[in-house]
Scaffold this active site. Structure first.
Site: not given
Ligand code: PNW
Length: 463
Positions: A170, A366
């Protein structure tokens, strides 16, 4: 009743996985010569993390990895997506290798292989060695070369057993949260200036792909966060704003990798360096493309009437040419994120339409939801019915994309364990397995048993 709904069915070779990341589960931040990462430092910043929590102990996976692999083996997953902590392997982010740190991943990967689970390895899941941050981090071009050097080290040591590689997780979230808005490490608030950090991560991705291939590693992709962006209305201002936002969060990160170009000259013009030459490196052919999906975004013009939602719950700096608004009419997770399963079908279809024959096979690297599950009931169960419904609905939507002809090869649940959810700390629980943070006891939730049955129904193994 959840059991009355039908689970979707996928081809027999569809890969069922679970995912996690080093800083979110390992703890043991001082063990065996590990160096400091930007997350160690960021967590010490007052107010940065809910309740001042840190990853110092996390789930103690570094010491309990055998128990965790046993849980995955019983679950029956074909793959586990883990990340390597750069600071364990190179405490200063460059040069000398810390063999004791690398040994941990050697043991973990042996344990996975012995359990019949394919390791899928992310090299950089946001935990940059602090020493590299001190010399400019991702704003500095050299950090891209450092990622390639680290990829070479890890690739040569683990490559004989790793089934899937992804240099980056990401880059969009690391760019926006970490460098534009300052709510993740390294806590910079650069606005559009953060694009330089995006470009250097992408360059690092391309160089790392080259390094991995030179080290004899194959099956390389990326784990990139993507979701549909919709305009709040048909008004031209809203449509234009949504288009700008879509270009920034989706196509700025996918086009360089899949097309070798940036989607908008205005964005590329903000970048320094030999961007055209870099794009040739960034667009190394990949064996697959990983999409992390959570929630779609609705965007309005900056001056429109709709109430602002905050990007990912964060207020934007003034002067941005778009404004995220609340997506009404959907249930929400306990994290407040709207539950829109069809967004997964839509984003996968959008990729297929946009990239056509240049799109390699897709994995969902994910997908998951935080619900504030309590501890076990008197009978030992954790009845997280909403998480089961979440995954079933997302898989059903994904199945529709497969039926429509999109080549999707697997699905990784985020996450195997409850873990340290970055700035939101331990309150947010994404796991199929509950973690009691006082005792560190693991308890499989109902969703774990549901996933286990789903996998079993596909692979025909007796349960
Ligand atoms: C991902 N959003 O982060 C990460 O890859 C993980 O480490 C994390 O724990 C997981 O998703 C859950 O948050 C994100 O707001 C953070 O769209 C924010 C977003 C998406 C993914």
């Amino acid at each position: 009743m959840t059991t009355q709904q039908q689970d979707p069915h996928f081809p027999a070779d569809f890969l069922w996985g679970v995912a996690a990341a080093a800083y979110q589960i390992e703890g043991a931040v001082d063990a065996d010569g590990r160096g400091r990462s930007i997350w160690d430092v960021f967590c010490e910043r007052p107010g940065a993390i809910v309740r001042g929590e840190t990853g110092v102990l996390a789930t103690d996976h570094y010491r309990r990895y055998r128990e965790d692999v046993a849980l995955m083996r019983d679950l029956g997953v074909g793959a586990y997506r883990l990340s390597v902590s750069w600071s364990r392997v190179q405490p200063d982010g460059r040069g000398a290798v810390n063999e004791a740190g690398l040994d941990f991943y050697d043991r973990l990967i042996d344990e996975l292989c012995a359990a019949g689970i394919r390791p899928a390895v992310t090299l950089f899941h946001w935990d940059l060695p602090q020493a590299l941050q001190d010399t400019g981090g991702w704003l500095e071009r050299d950090t891209a070369a450092r990622l390639a050097e680290y990829a070479d080290i890890v690739g040569r040591r683990l490559g004989d057993r790793v089934a899937m590689w992804m240099p980056l997780n990401e880059p969009v979230v690391h760019t926006l949260y970490g460098h534009a808005l300052g709510v993740h490490a390294p806590g910079l608030e650069l606005g559009f200036g953060a694009l330089q950090a995006a470009h250097h991560q992408l360059l690092g991705h391309g160089l790392a792909v080259q390094a991995l291939r030179a080290a004899g590693c194959g099956n390389i992709g990326i784990a990139s966060n993507h979701a549909p962006v919709h305009a709040a209305s048909d008004a031209p201002g809203d449509v234009d704003a949504a288009d700008i936002y879509d270009h920034i969060v989706n196509w700025t990160f996918a086009d360089p990798v899949l097309r070798g170009s940036y989607p908008a000259p205005e964005l590329a013009a903000l970048l320094q360096g030999p961007v055209e030459d870099d794009l040739a490196i960034i667009s190394q052919p990949l064996d697959w493309f990983g999409i992390n999906y959570y929630e779609p975004t609705v965007i309005a013009a900056p001056d429109s009437e709709e109430g602002t939602a905050g990007v990912l719950e964060v207020d934007l700096p003034p002067g941005m040419p778009f404004r995220p608004v609340a997506l009404d009419g959907y249930p929400r997770t306990d994290f407040g994120w709207p539950i829109v399963p069809d967004g997964l079908r839509e984003i996968v279809q959008t990729f297929a339409d946009r990239y056509g024959d240049s799109l390699p096979p897709i994995y969902i690297t994910e997908s998951g939801a935080s619900f504030h599950d309590g501890g076990p009931d008197a009978d030992g169960r954790i009845r997280d019915t909403r998480r089961i419904d979440y995954h079933r609905a997302h898989l059903t939507a994904l199945r529709q994309a497969v039926d429509a002809g999109v080549d999707v090869r697997g699905y990784f649940v985020w996450s195997i364990l409850d873990n340290f959810e970055w700035a939101a700390g331990y309150q947010e629980r994404f796991g199929l397995v509950h973690v009691d943070y006082d005792t560190l006891e693991r308890t499989p939730k109902d969703s774990y048993h549901w996933y286990r049955n789903l996998i079993a129904a596909h692979d025909g193994r007796a349960r």
